[in-house]
Design an enzyme around this catalytic site. Structure first.
Site, short mmCIF file in Angstrom:
data_model
loop_
_atom_site.label_atom_id
_atom_site.label_comp_id
_atom_site.label_asym_id
_atom_site.label_seq_id
_atom_site.Cartn_x
_atom_site.Cartn_y
_atom_site.Cartn_z
N GLN A 63 -4.15 1.99 -2.69
CA GLN A 63 -4.36 0.69 -3.06
C GLN A 63 -4.59 0.43 -4.54
O GLN A 63 -5.38 -0.36 -5.14
CB GLN A 63 -5.24 0.00 -2.39
CG GLN A 63 -4.98 -0.68 -0.93
CD GLN A 63 -5.59 -1.87 -0.34
OE1 GLN A 63 -6.85 -1.98 -0.44
NE2 GLN A 63 -4.83 -2.97 0.09
N ASP A 92 0.81 -1.16 0.30
CA ASP A 92 -0.10 0.28 0.13
C ASP A 92 0.73 1.41 -0.11
O ASP A 92 1.91 1.41 0.78
CB ASP A 92 -0.88 -0.02 1.14
CG ASP A 92 -1.96 -0.80 1.42
OD1 ASP A 92 -1.82 -1.78 0.23
OD2 ASP A 92 -2.71 -1.20 2.11
N TYR A 109 -3.25 -2.72 -5.75
CA TYR A 109 -4.18 -3.91 -5.25
C TYR A 109 -5.52 -3.89 -5.84
O TYR A 109 -6.09 -4.90 -6.08
CB TYR A 109 -4.16 -3.96 -3.56
CG TYR A 109 -5.10 -5.07 -2.75
CD1 TYR A 109 -4.16 -6.01 -2.61
CD2 TYR A 109 -6.12 -4.83 -2.54
CE1 TYR A 109 -4.82 -7.07 -1.82
CE2 TYR A 109 -6.84 -5.83 -1.74
CZ TYR A 109 -6.08 -6.83 -1.43
OH TYR A 109 -6.62 -8.00 -0.78
#
Ligand code: CAA
Length: 240
Positions: free
Chosen positions: A144, A88, A147
């Site tokens: 993120q 992150d 992600y």
């Protein structure tokens, strides 16, 4: 005959709960892990579940690893793509390395694993594939971009493949957990954690077993009419 299940990242956290739930459901389970030999050995000693070390980001390692599992246990009927990492950072601080590590594991890793079991599942006309996405692939999340991109990508991947697998009795589904009580949460600052829990309508983090039960359900022989779906388990935090 017991179904053979392969769970990536299956010796810790959500993956360990999934491995155990599939074993309880009658499957013979193999779990992969990336680095923590001690934890994997302990997991095998406790559960009898075989553990195998390889990096899902490496295609050839996946190919060799699947071949090893199949020679030890038999053809893989159930694949659970659970292995995932976070790196992150707000986007202005996100490095190409942060990006590539997460994409290589969370998205390319899903390709690498699925590609190496797909041919066998097509030949045998049976397969259950479940990929663990995330609430943050559905709604996005500050810090993120990497992600969230991979976890949204896992959903698109699964929807496409569900259409290809359907005639061969291969289902391809996604479970999208919210914030679950695992080691992955340990990187989140305490102040941020309080805000996160405050935003979950049920008022608590989820437990790994709650995700494992979703996965077990989707891998059952009698779940063949459910494919291309995303099952959200997030305490009401995001209603997709
Ligand atoms: N929304 C808006 N602003 C936010 C924010 C958010 N969610 N989180 C942090 N910020 C702001 C802070 O208030 C701060 O602002 P100020 O500078 O104005 O005070 C700023 O962003 C922090 O910026 P920094 O440059 O100092 O950030 P940093 O480089 O120290 O990074 C962080 C900190 C990585 C963002 C850290 O706060 C963090 O880890 N946050 C949690 C991110 C998160 O929720 N990740 C999910 C992990 S769980 C998971 O991934 C599993 C799953 O699937 C659910």
């Amino acid at each position: 005959m017991a179904r053979i299940a392969l769970v990536t990242g299956g010796s810790r956290g959500i993956g360990a709960a999934i491995s155990k739930a599939l074993q309880e459901q009658g499957a013979q389970v193999a779990a992969t892990y990336a680095g923590n030999d001690e934890r994997a050995k302990q997991f095998t000693d406790e559960t009898g579940i075989a553990t195998y070390k390889w990096n899902v980001a490496d295609y050839d390692a996946c190919k060799d690893g699947v071949a090893r599992v199949e020679s030890d246990l038999g053809p893989v009927d159930i694949l659970v793509n659970n292995a995932g990492i976070t790196r992150d950072a707000p986007f202005h601080k996100m490095t190409p390395q942060h990006w590539h590590e997460v994409v290589d594991t969370n998205l390319t890793g899903v390709f690498n694993m699925t590609h190496n079991v797909w041919g066998g599942m097509r030949e045998r006309k049976f397969g259950r594939i479940v990929t663990i996405s995330s609430i943050n692939g559905q709604k996005g999340q500050f810090a993120q971009a990497n992600y969230a991109a991979t976890k949204a990508g896992d959903i698109g991947f699964s929807k496409a493949l569900a259409q290809e697998g359907a005639r061969a009795n291969i289902t391809v589904n996604v479970v999208a957990p919210g914030y679950i009580n695992t080691d992955m949460m340990s990187t989140i600052p305490e102040k941020v954690m309080d805000q996160i829990v405050g935003a979950i309508p049920v008022g608590r983090l989820g437990e790994a077993d709650e995700i494992a039960r979703c996965v077990a359900f989707l891998t059952r022989d009698d779940a063949g009419f459910i494919t291309g779906s995303t099952l959200s388990a997030n305490g009401g935090q995001y209603l997709a």
